[in-house]
Scaffold this motif. Structure first.
Motif, PDB file in Angstrom:
ATOM      1  N   VAL A  70     -32.210  56.525  81.119  1.00 33.28           N
ATOM      2  CA  VAL A  70     -31.015  55.726  80.886  1.00 33.28           C
ATOM      3  C   VAL A  70     -31.226  54.913  79.617  1.00 33.28           C
ATOM      4  O   VAL A  70     -32.281  54.290  79.446  1.00 33.28           O
ATOM      5  CB  VAL A  70     -30.717  54.795  82.074  1.00 33.28           C
ATOM      6  N   LYS A 100     -38.667  53.886  87.921  1.00 38.57           N
ATOM      7  CA  LYS A 100     -38.132  52.540  87.692  1.00 38.57           C
ATOM      8  C   LYS A 100     -38.941  51.821  86.607  1.00 38.57           C
ATOM      9  O   LYS A 100     -39.248  50.635  86.716  1.00 38.57           O
ATOM     10  CB  LYS A 100     -38.162  51.708  88.983  1.00 38.57           C
ATOM     11  N   GLU A 151     -30.276  51.806  77.121  1.00 43.21           N
ATOM     12  CA  GLU A 151     -29.639  50.499  77.011  1.00 43.21           C
ATOM     13  C   GLU A 151     -29.812  50.000  75.582  1.00 43.21           C
ATOM     14  O   GLU A 151     -30.857  50.198  74.966  1.00 43.21           O
ATOM     15  CB  GLU A 151     -30.253  49.505  77.984  1.00 43.21           C
ATOM     16  N   THR A 209     -39.340  50.783  82.509  1.00 50.18           N
ATOM     17  CA  THR A 209     -38.553  50.562  81.295  1.00 50.18           C
ATOM     18  C   THR A 209     -39.470  50.537  80.078  1.00 50.18           C
ATOM     19  O   THR A 209     -40.524  49.872  80.092  1.00 50.18           O
ATOM     20  CB  THR A 209     -37.760  49.248  81.389  1.00 50.18           C
ATOM     21  N   GLN A 219     -26.306  57.427  80.865  1.00 53.80           N
ATOM     22  CA  GLN A 219     -27.295  58.399  81.302  1.00 53.80           C
ATOM     23  C   GLN A 219     -27.551  59.433  80.198  1.00 53.80           C
ATOM     24  O   GLN A 219     -26.607  59.966  79.613  1.00 53.80           O
ATOM     25  CB  GLN A 219     -26.796  59.116  82.565  1.00 53.80           C
ATOM     26  N   THR A 243     -35.049  53.596  80.293  1.00 51.49           N
ATOM     27  CA  THR A 243     -35.497  53.394  81.672  1.00 51.49           C
ATOM     28  C   THR A 243     -35.600  54.741  82.363  1.00 51.49           C
ATOM     29  O   THR A 243     -34.649  55.539  82.336  1.00 51.49           O
ATOM     30  CB  THR A 243     -34.531  52.481  82.434  1.00 51.49           C
ATOM     31  N   ASP A 244     -36.776  54.989  82.949  1.00 49.06           N
ATOM     32  CA  ASP A 244     -36.982  56.189  83.755  1.00 49.06           C
ATOM     33  C   ASP A 244     -36.581  55.852  85.195  1.00 49.06           C
ATOM     34  O   ASP A 244     -37.249  55.058  85.871  1.00 49.06           O
ATOM     35  CB  ASP A 244     -38.444  56.626  83.686  1.00 49.06           C
ATOM     36  N   THR A 245     -35.470  56.451  85.677  1.00 51.08           N
ATOM     37  CA  THR A 245     -34.950  56.087  87.000  1.00 51.08           C
ATOM     38  C   THR A 245     -35.855  56.584  88.128  1.00 51.08           C
ATOM     39  O   THR A 245     -35.794  56.050  89.250  1.00 51.08           O
ATOM     40  CB  THR A 245     -33.541  56.679  87.192  1.00 51.08           C
ATOM     41  N   ASP A 285     -35.765  61.192  84.124  1.00 55.74           N
ATOM     42  CA  ASP A 285     -34.320  60.962  84.128  1.00 55.74           C
ATOM     43  C   ASP A 285     -34.094  59.639  83.422  1.00 55.74           C
ATOM     44  O   ASP A 285     -34.398  58.571  83.970  1.00 55.74           O
ATOM     45  CB  ASP A 285     -33.788  60.925  85.559  1.00 55.74           C
ATOM     46  N   LYS A 301     -31.780  64.591  82.404  1.00 52.23           N
ATOM     47  CA  LYS A 301     -33.181  64.917  82.665  1.00 52.23           C
ATOM     48  C   LYS A 301     -33.832  65.489  81.408  1.00 52.23           C
ATOM     49  O   LYS A 301     -33.238  66.290  80.699  1.00 52.23           O
ATOM     50  CB  LYS A 301     -33.289  65.907  83.818  1.00 52.23           C
TER      51      LYS A 301
END
Length: 402
Positions: free
Chosen positions: A325, A380, A327, A382, A343, A375-377, A323, A346
């Motif tokens: 994100v 956690k 930046e 990056t 976001q 970032t893989d949520t 999942d 997936k």
């Protein structure tokens, strides 16, 4: 004895100046010598052939030929003669006899002749073992052997270099360029008949050693592909993953088999040699869990004007869904346009998504595109991507030639 091709006779020129005591005598003798070339008598070139005076050198990949003769020196008839020829190397013993059948009888002053051939595939000491067994008139079984030792030398020195190239602007990914450096380490010239790369099942190969001239391919080495002693020649090949491996080729970890080189040459009067290297392997580049590559980016952009790029994000994991994100971090010269921290959703294992992004540059010159963070949520974790590509930024008042 070893069977080899004859060689060109080399004469030793003996000459002097006209004012010396012999005058023109030596020059006239050389002109009358049938072994010299007419008009080039002093160049040590001959037109005649001479039989080999010694064993000579045998090189890896060449064919070793030998003539074996068993002669009955006695005044008696011998029976049940069996001649065997074996070649002993450091790793194996090979039977080279054309026939293993016995000869019923051999009369006095007669011979049994045989010619053997073997393509030499090992370097180092070789021993030709010739064994003869026979039965005398009195029924006594006799046996003797003779050994002939020779060295097999290395003809070529082959070095390879791999260059990984990600084809971001094409539909094919992860091209591999192979540079093969081939050096002639013998003492005579070689005619390079063929140097080709046999790729592994994953790749298609494109040979980059020809230049197209009027619709025809001409070798970059010219029409005469001779390799002089101690000369080195570079051959270049481009390997592209086949369609069914294109997606997987970019995320392979560890060692990747590329293929093997097939080299064919001729020496002297056409003696043929052939070498095949072992399977060439390269370390595939590691991309970690997430790979980011550029699919489209302009070469030249205008100062302080937005331009667009297309990124491809691949989940290199074969088991885990991510999942992600996105930046975007500005640098001193590159500024991202859009919402940072959004976001991406997936991303399933071994799958990819395409992302269109907009940015602009506030500084002229060659600028590096940097500042993307994924970032893989779930974990956690990056992943930072800097120096992804470079663009040339020019003033909008400068007319750029297309």
């Amino acid at each position: 004895m070893r069977l080899t091709k004859p060689t060109l006779f080399t004469n030793i020129p003996v000459t002097c100046e006209d004012r010396d005591l012999p005058g023109d005598l030596f020059n006239q003798l050389m002109k009358d010598d049938p072994s010299t070339v007419n008009g080039a008598e002093t160049l040590m070139l001959g037109e005649m052939l001479t039989l080999p005076q010694n064993f000579g050198n045998i090189f890896l990949g060449e064919t070793f030929s030998s003539y074996i003769s068993v002669h009955n020196d006695s005044n008696q008839i011998v029976k049940d003669i069996l001649v065997k020829a074996d070649l002993q190397t450091s790793s194996q013993r090979l039977n080279l006899s054309a026939s293993n059948a016995t000869v019923a009888e051999l009369k006095s002053d007669c011979c049994i002749d045989d010619v053997i051939h073997h393509e030499v595939k090992e370097i180092g000491t070789h021993i030709l073992v010739c064994a003869v067994s026979y039965t005398t008139q009195s029924g006594e079984k006799m046996y003797f052997r003779k050994f002939f030792k020779f060295q097999v030398l290395k003809p070529l020195d082959v070095k390879t270099k791999f260059y990984n190239a990600e084809s971001d602007l094409s539909s094919v990914t992860d091209e591999v360029f192979l540079e093969a450096q081939i050096q002639n380490i013998t003492t005579s010239p070689m005619f390079m008949e063929k140097v080709s790369l046999e790729p592994s099942m994953m790749y298609n190969v494109v040979e980059l050693n020809t230049v197209k001239q009027v619709g025809e391919g001409e070798s970059t080495f010219g029409s005469r592909t001779y390799l002089q002693p101690l000369d080195t020649r570079q051959y270049l090949y481009c390997l592209k993953p086949k369609q069914e491996f294109a997606e997987k080729a970019g995320i392979i970890k560890g060692v990747t088999v590329i293929g093997k080189l097939d080299i064919v040459w001729k020496t002297n009067l056409g003696e043929r040699g052939r070498l095949q290297t072992s399977q060439l392997q390269r370390m595939a580049p590691g991309y970690g869990d997430v790979r980011l590559s550029l699919e489209a980016i302009p070469d030249t952009v205008n100062l302080e004007e937005p331009f667009h790029i297309t990124c491809k994000i691949t989940n290199c994991s074969s088991e885990r869904t991510m999942d992600l994100v996105l930046e975007m971090c500005n640098t001193n010269s590159i500024h991202w346009c859009g919402v940072s921290g959004r976001q991406l959703g997936k991303l399933n294992p071994s799958s990819s998504l395409y992302l269109a992004l907009t940015l602009l540059s506030s500084v002229q010159g060659l600028q590096s595109v940097s500042g993307l963070r994924l970032t893989d949520t779930f974990l956690k974790r990056t992943y930072e991507y800097d120096d992804i590509a470079q663009v040339c930024v020019v003033s909008s008042t400068i007319q750029v030639e297309s």
